[in-house]
Each structure stands twice: as C-alpha cells, then as structure tokens.
Design an enzyme around this catalytic site. Structure first.
Site, short mmCIF file in Angstrom:
data_model
loop_
_atom_site.label_atom_id
_atom_site.label_comp_id
_atom_site.label_asym_id
_atom_site.label_seq_id
_atom_site.Cartn_x
_atom_site.Cartn_y
_atom_site.Cartn_z
N CYS A 109 0.89 -1.16 0.00
CA CYS A 109 0.00 0.00 0.00
C CYS A 109 0.92 1.21 0.00
CB CYS A 109 -0.91 0.02 1.23
SG CYS A 109 -1.96 1.50 1.30
N CYS A 112 -0.53 4.30 2.43
CA CYS A 112 -0.69 4.17 3.89
C CYS A 112 -0.45 2.72 4.30
CB CYS A 112 -2.06 4.68 4.34
SG CYS A 112 -3.45 3.99 3.42
N SER A 113 -1.50 2.02 4.75
CA SER A 113 -1.31 0.63 5.17
C SER A 113 -2.58 -0.19 4.97
CB SER A 113 -0.89 0.57 6.65
OG SER A 113 -1.86 1.21 7.46
N CYS A 114 -3.29 0.03 3.86
CA CYS A 114 -4.49 -0.75 3.56
C CYS A 114 -4.13 -2.24 3.52
CB CYS A 114 -5.09 -0.30 2.23
SG CYS A 114 -5.66 1.41 2.24
#
Length: 210
Positions: A109, A112-114
């Site tokens: 991702c 961000c941190s999906c």
C-alpha cells in the site's frame, strides 16, 4: 512490474505521524492505568500472527485442493472468502492473485497501510513502513531478497497497490511433495508473508515463517 505514479522518496522515518500519535496515546493511557501493555501486546499478537493469517491460510489451502473454489476465488474473491466465514471491515472488496512459475505477485500500500484484516489480521510493522512502501515499487527483487526470496530472472514480478477500495490476497504456489497432505496440513505451510507475496509457502518440514 507495474508502475505507480506516487513517488515517496527515500528520506522517511520508520514511524509516520499517525504511528507517533498512537504511541503517545498508548503511553498516556498506560500511565493512567487504563491499559496493561502486556495484555495489549498479547492481543495485538493474536490478531497479527494467529487469528488473521490462519484464516487466509485456510483460504489458500482450500484453493490448492479444490479447483472449483480456486476458480471462484480468482473470479470473485470477496464472495469466495465470505463463503468460509471470513468477512468484515477491511475485507469488503477482495481480489485474489495466484503465483506461478512465470509470474510472482507482491502486495503493497504505497499511500498508507491498507490491508485485508479478515484474512491476514493486523498489518506487520514493516508493511506500514515508508521504506517498504517505496522500495516494493522501485526494487521488488531487492525487497524479496531481503526476505530471503530469490526468484528466477525469467519470473515476472507484478506489484499490486492495495487501496481503501480494494485489498489483495496472494495465493502462493503449492509446494512440491504435498500431494498427500490434507487441507489442515497444507494450511500450516501458508504464512502471512507468503500471502503478501514477500515469501514463498513453506516446504514440508520447513520451519514456519511469519
């Protein structure tokens, strides 16, 4: 390898602003006696390394032994995964991609941190770090080598950029010599990292990876 228009550069801290805020809040709550750090760590570890990845491993194992389920998973991952009881927030729109001798998939991702919580639990720290998010796109073979995964030069590497709308699950290749194993035994060979694409599935008798 697919390209992504976002350039995050190299000069980033391991912790972004949100991570720093979370840690500051955790410190305040700990000082006031509202939370117990050890209990919180145990809870996070459960979701990060046990409950979530175990679910994904069962999905992969079913795809390895059931060609019809594999086809369904590749055509409509959200529905196929839900049929095994794994649904919820961060897993509403899933896409499954399968590794082969010719092509290897890896998920990142870049913004961000999906991450697909229902099948992989909480994202590991390295997945959220800026170095991984930028290097996975620019130097995927180098990132794989850092994880101990060396692929033939003839194997294409495709990067999938997870977003708030779509999250990905990599179906690693079934290890050789596992024709006699049942689903539960096969699931034990599937690690969290193999379903992100940074590692391969374990061979029989190989020590379990994250």
């Amino acid at each position: 390898m697919s390209k992504h228009p976002h350039d995050h550069g190299d000069d980033h801290s391991e912790l972004d602003e949100m991570d720093l805020r979370v840690r500051a809040l955790e410190s305040v709550l700990t000082e006031k006696g509202y939370i117990e750090p050890a209990a919180l760590d145990a809870l996070i570890d459960t979701y990060q390394t046990r409950i979530g990845p175990r679910n994904g491993a069962r999905v992969v194992a079913r795809a390895w032994v059931d060609p019809a389920f594999r086809d369904w998973l590749l055509a409509d991952a959200t529905a196929a995964i839900a049929s095994l009881g794994y649904t919820g927030r961060q897993g509403e729109h899933m896409v499954a991609v399968a590794n082969s001798d010719d092509q290897h998939h890896m998920v990142v991702c870049t913004l961000c941190s999906c991450y697909p919580w229902p099948v992989l639990g909480l994202p590991p720290t390295w997945y959220k770090s800026a170095p991984y998010r930028s290097r996975a796109v620019r130097d995927p073979r180098g990132v794989l080598a850092d994880f101990g995964t060396v692929l033939p030069e003839t194997t294409r590497i495709r990067i999938w950029d997870s977003t708030a709308e779509v999250r990905y699950l990599v179906i690693p290749q079934r290890p050789a010599g596992t024709e006699h194993l049942g689903e539960e035994e096969l699931a034990a060979l599937v690690s969290r990292d193999s379903m992100i694409g940074t590692r391969l599935a374990d061979a029989p008798g190989q020590g379990s990876q994250p």
